[in-house]
Scaffold this motif. Structure first.
Motif, PDB file in Angstrom:
ATOM      1  N   UNK A 317       0.826  -1.225   0.000  1.00  0.00           N
ATOM      2  CA  UNK A 317       0.000   0.000   0.000  1.00  0.00           C
ATOM      3  C   UNK A 317       0.856   1.270   0.000  1.00  0.00           C
ATOM      4  N   UNK A 318       2.154   1.117   0.134  1.00  0.00           N
ATOM      5  CA  UNK A 318       3.051   2.278   0.100  1.00  0.00           C
ATOM      6  C   UNK A 318       3.193   2.903   1.485  1.00  0.00           C
ATOM      7  N   UNK A 324      -0.964   6.557   7.041  1.00  0.00           N
ATOM      8  CA  UNK A 324      -2.304   7.139   7.138  1.00  0.00           C
ATOM      9  C   UNK A 324      -3.330   6.147   7.708  1.00  0.00           C
ATOM     10  N   UNK A 325      -3.338   4.929   7.195  1.00  0.00           N
ATOM     11  CA  UNK A 325      -4.400   3.991   7.584  1.00  0.00           C
ATOM     12  C   UNK A 325      -4.019   3.080   8.748  1.00  0.00           C
ATOM     13  N   UNK A 326      -2.736   2.877   8.959  1.00  0.00           N
ATOM     14  CA  UNK A 326      -2.330   1.887   9.972  1.00  0.00           C
ATOM     15  C   UNK A 326      -1.555   2.556  11.108  1.00  0.00           C
ATOM     16  N   UNK A 513      -5.576   0.641  -1.522  1.00  0.00           N
ATOM     17  CA  UNK A 513      -4.682   0.968  -0.397  1.00  0.00           C
ATOM     18  C   UNK A 513      -5.525   1.280   0.833  1.00  0.00           C
ATOM     19  N   UNK A 514      -6.636   1.985   0.634  1.00  0.00           N
ATOM     20  CA  UNK A 514      -7.520   2.323   1.753  1.00  0.00           C
ATOM     21  C   UNK A 514      -8.154   1.052   2.328  1.00  0.00           C
ATOM     22  N   UNK A 515      -8.701   0.207   1.459  1.00  0.00           N
ATOM     23  CA  UNK A 515      -9.421  -0.976   1.962  1.00  0.00           C
ATOM     24  C   UNK A 515      -8.459  -1.974   2.611  1.00  0.00           C
ATOM     25  N   UNK A 516      -7.287  -2.152   2.007  1.00  0.00           N
ATOM     26  CA  UNK A 516      -6.311  -3.091   2.586  1.00  0.00           C
ATOM     27  C   UNK A 516      -5.741  -2.499   3.877  1.00  0.00           C
TER      28      UNK A 516
END
Ligand code: HEM
Ligand SMILES: [Ca+2]
Length: 694
Positions: A317-318, A324-326, A513-516
């Motif tokens: 996801x980069x 941002x997400x994790x 990337x958002x969903x993963x």
């Protein structure tokens, strides 16, 4: 005096048993959400389902049904016109191992069972023979008759969950949901299975050494073990046309034989478990087989989590989306549902299907084309465990996937024809198309469309072709998709997510990337046994675990002596490889258990035949808790307590019974396993499993 001591002991023993039992019950019933992440619970919905009839019929079930004024295109048409590709570009950074780890870890997170048997319940129609939509058949209609004289490919709908959800709207509460048959947690269920029965069948209980069972018929050329075969023979795996039978392997996940690289990863982890179990036994000679097994399992689970979260997810996801997400781990969050979501299992994490190479290269010690074992077209790697046993073990395959580039994920060359034209699925006689299966599965599961998911992730809604061209890598692909779907809201989420521009340093676009990212955060923060969570490992143990890597596991369990420091990164041989002697490996000193004073005084509890004990500590007292193997009944005291000088009772006996009794075996509720840490006997530091994991 003697009377008093006896009475005290038995009172203490009874109190202990009650305490243990209550602890387990409290744990199970009063944990806020004991079923979150458990096997055989529904894939969770992040957005409500969109069925054609509101409740159960998938999108595309009723011919002529219009969406935004247009019929949905046939999945096979989308596959042929947009997704199928006869060539693949190469990833310039990552090796095929990155792809294989994706598949392997996907199999730790979700397994959506399909309706079994070919005949439908109501009409007796055979799903392999009909082109009609009759539950549970939802055949993939095809517009190119060269593939099937019949005009369709078989498709079995995913099993509905027997579950009334607590959705806010009554309509949603009765909607069909799909099951996840395995534990959503990253808990190495792929190695150990997801039910007590499967777990037991995978263990080497006879060896009394905490190891996993290995193949008793074949070993690799250097005497290293293979996975055991499945119990039901003859199995459905393909056979060497010339040689003796090699059955399907068995492992914690039933898909283990799907491809040779996948089987190779399973084999590596079997060996790593047994290697660690042996090392732990050498360090802690007084540990029972059960303790060795559970502690090893805990380490293996942690390594799966570390390799996935530290080495894999950021590459997918980069770094920016990871942040941002994790973000960094801030402790177990009991309000976070760790269950796999439907959109993750059915769309987002299937991004990996576009990164599969059509060729499996097999390489020799110098990472050159193997003299004896040629490269294989992908379809020749499906369900063929005999190629591991008869063709040089796992090393040629492993070198091939470390030493070859992953396929690049380009918008105009997505799925190799090996997958769209020659996919093999067990028990289905004809070739299938993975792209069509993914699209049809998304409709079977009633996933909302691409735009709804973009909105869910806070991304701009696509209204016009120009909007779409902005987010898609290739203008001509954007045009083709618009032409086929006719309305942006109709675009299937898997397809839309796949064609997006990749984010910098990632292998996915913003939607996936958002969903993963959200899913991985849920797996981590919602798992109270996450390796970094409080009380799971000591600081020293954590520091050792961080030394683990796939390169280390390859070095420690195969003949390969040189590897790239990070095997997910493609490195030229020999310049980019280093000797295994230079690869960090964890030492298990941090697991050395100093014998407690009580243990010195009372001595190691006696081992028993056909059973086992674990040491635990309750209110400062050392306790040996005995249990019997399956098929044996415990007679005598299940738990004995060290009173500072001696054990309160004789150990129990395990006697054979024809019908295994429904004894008070806590494993069905919650397995308790306390190792006394060096610092404090009272602390329950080593508790490893909970009911939701199994
Ligand atoms: C040669 C390699 C692979 C093959 C042959 C393969 C094949 C399949 C098949 C046949 C299905 C079931 C399709 C259906 O009927 O719905 C599936 C599901 C899936 N695949 Fe793959 N796959 C491969 C690699 C990968 C990779 C690399 C990833 C991810 C990085 C991945 C992720 C998934 C996921 C998440 C599912 C859904 C699992 C479930 O919930 O049941 N696969 N794959
Ligand atoms: Ca799992």
């Amino acid at each position: 005096m003697t009377f008093w001591r006896k009475t005290n002991d038995s009172v203490m023993h009874t109190l202990f048993c009650i305490a243990v039992f209550l602890d387990a019950l409290l744990d199970f019933f009063f944990r806020q959400n004991p079923l979150w992440g458990a096997a055989n619970t529904p894939l969770v919905r992040w957005l409500p389902a969109e069925y054609e009839d509101g409740e159960t019929e998938p999108k595309g079930w009723n011919q002529g049904r219009l969406y935004n004024g247009f019929q949905l295109p046939l999945p096979r048409e989308v596959s042929r016109k947009i997704l199928r590709s006869s060539s693949k570009e190469k990833d310039d950074v990552y090796s095929q191992l990155l792809v294989e780890w994706g598949q392997y870890i996907a199999h730790d997170i979700s397994f959506t069972p399909q309706s079994s048997g070919s005949a439908t319940f109501s009409t007796g129609v055979d799903c392999l023979a009909t082109c009609e939509n009759v539950h549970p058949c939802f055949p993939i209609q095809i517009d190119d008759t060269e593939c099937s004289a019949q005009g369709c490919m078989p498709f079995f709908r995913s099993i509905p969950a027997c579950y009334i959800s607590s959705a806010r709207h009554v309509g949603q509460a009765v909607q069909r949901q799909q099951l996840n048959a395995i534990t959503s947690f990253l808990d190495a269920s792929v190695v150990y299975g997801h039910t007590p029965k499967l777990e037991t069948s995978l263990r080497d209980l006879g060896g009394l050494n905490g190891k996993l069972a290995v193949n008793d018929q074949f070993k690799d050329p250097k005497g290293r073990p293979y996975l055991p075969f499945v119990a039901t023979l003859p199995s459905a795996c393909r056979q060497d046309p010339q040689g003796e039978r090699v059955e399907c392997f068995s492992a914690g996940d039933s898909r283990v034989n799907e491809g040779l690289p996948l089987t190779t990863l399973h084999t590596l982890w079997l060996r790593e478990h047994n290697r660690i179990a042996e090392a732990l036994k050498n360090i802690n000679g007084h540990w029972s087989p059960e303790t060795i097994y559970q502690e090893t399992r805990k380490i293996i689970g942690a390594l799966h989590q570390i390799i996935t979260m530290r080495d894999y997810v950021p590459k997918i996801i980069g770094p920016e989306s990871f942040e941002h997400y994790i973000g960094p781990f801030e402790g177990y969050d009991p309000t976070m549902d760790p269950s796999a979501s439907n959109v993750f299992a059915t769309a987002a994490f299937r991004f990996g299907h576009t990164t599969i190479s059509p060729i499996l290269r097999r390489l020799n010690e110098s990472f050159q084309k193997h003299e004896h074992f040629p490269h294989l077209r992908l379809h020749n790697t499906f369900f063929s465990p005999w190629r591991i046993v008869k063709e040089g073990g796992i090393e040629p395959i492993l070198r091939g996937i470390i030493g070859s580039a992953a396929s690049a994920h380009s918008a105009d060359m997505m799925l190799s024809e090996e997958l769209t034209e020659t996919l093999v699925v067990l028990n289905v006689p004809q070739h299938l198309d993975l792209a069509s299966l993914n699209l049809q599965r998304g409709r079977d599961h009633a996933l909302p469309g691409y735009n709804d998911w973009r909105t869910f992730c806070g991304l701009k809604t696509i209204k016009t072709l120009d909007d779409f061209k902005e987010v898609v890598r290739d203008d001509s692909v954007a045009k083709k998709i618009f032409k086929i779907y006719k309305h942006p809201d109709n675009i299937d989420v898997w397809l839309g997510g796949l064609v997006e521009n990749m984010l910098p340093g990632s292998r996915t676009g913003p939607l996936f990337a958002c969903l993963i990212g959200k899913q991985m955060k849920a797996h981590r923060d919602g798992d109270r046994f996450w390796w970094e969570a409080e009380g799971v490992f000591t600081q020293q143990q954590k520091a050792e675990l961080l030394k683990g890597s796939l390169s280390q596991i390859i070095c420690d369990n195969t003949d390969i002596r040189e590897v790239p420091p990070d095997s997910f990164r493609l490195r030229k041989y020999p310049s980019g490889h280093i000797s295994c002697d230079c690869i960090q490996s964890m030492t298990l000193e941090a697991w050395r258990e100093e014998k407690s004073q009580d243990l010195e005084q009372c001595g190691t509890p006696r081992t028993i035949k056909n059973g086992d004990f674990i040491l635990s500590s309750l209110s400062g007292k050392l306790v040996a808790q005995y249990s019997c193997y399956h098929g044996f009944k415990l007679r005598g005291a299940a738990a004995i307590v060290c009173d500072g000088k001696q054990w309160s009772d004789q150990p129990p006996q395990c006697t054979n019974v024809n019908h295994p009794p429904m004894s008070l075996n806590l494993s069905g509720i919650a397995k308790l396993h306390f190792i006394i840490p060096k610092s404090s006997k009272k602390h329950k530091a080593g508790r490893t499993l909970n009911a939701t994991h199994f």
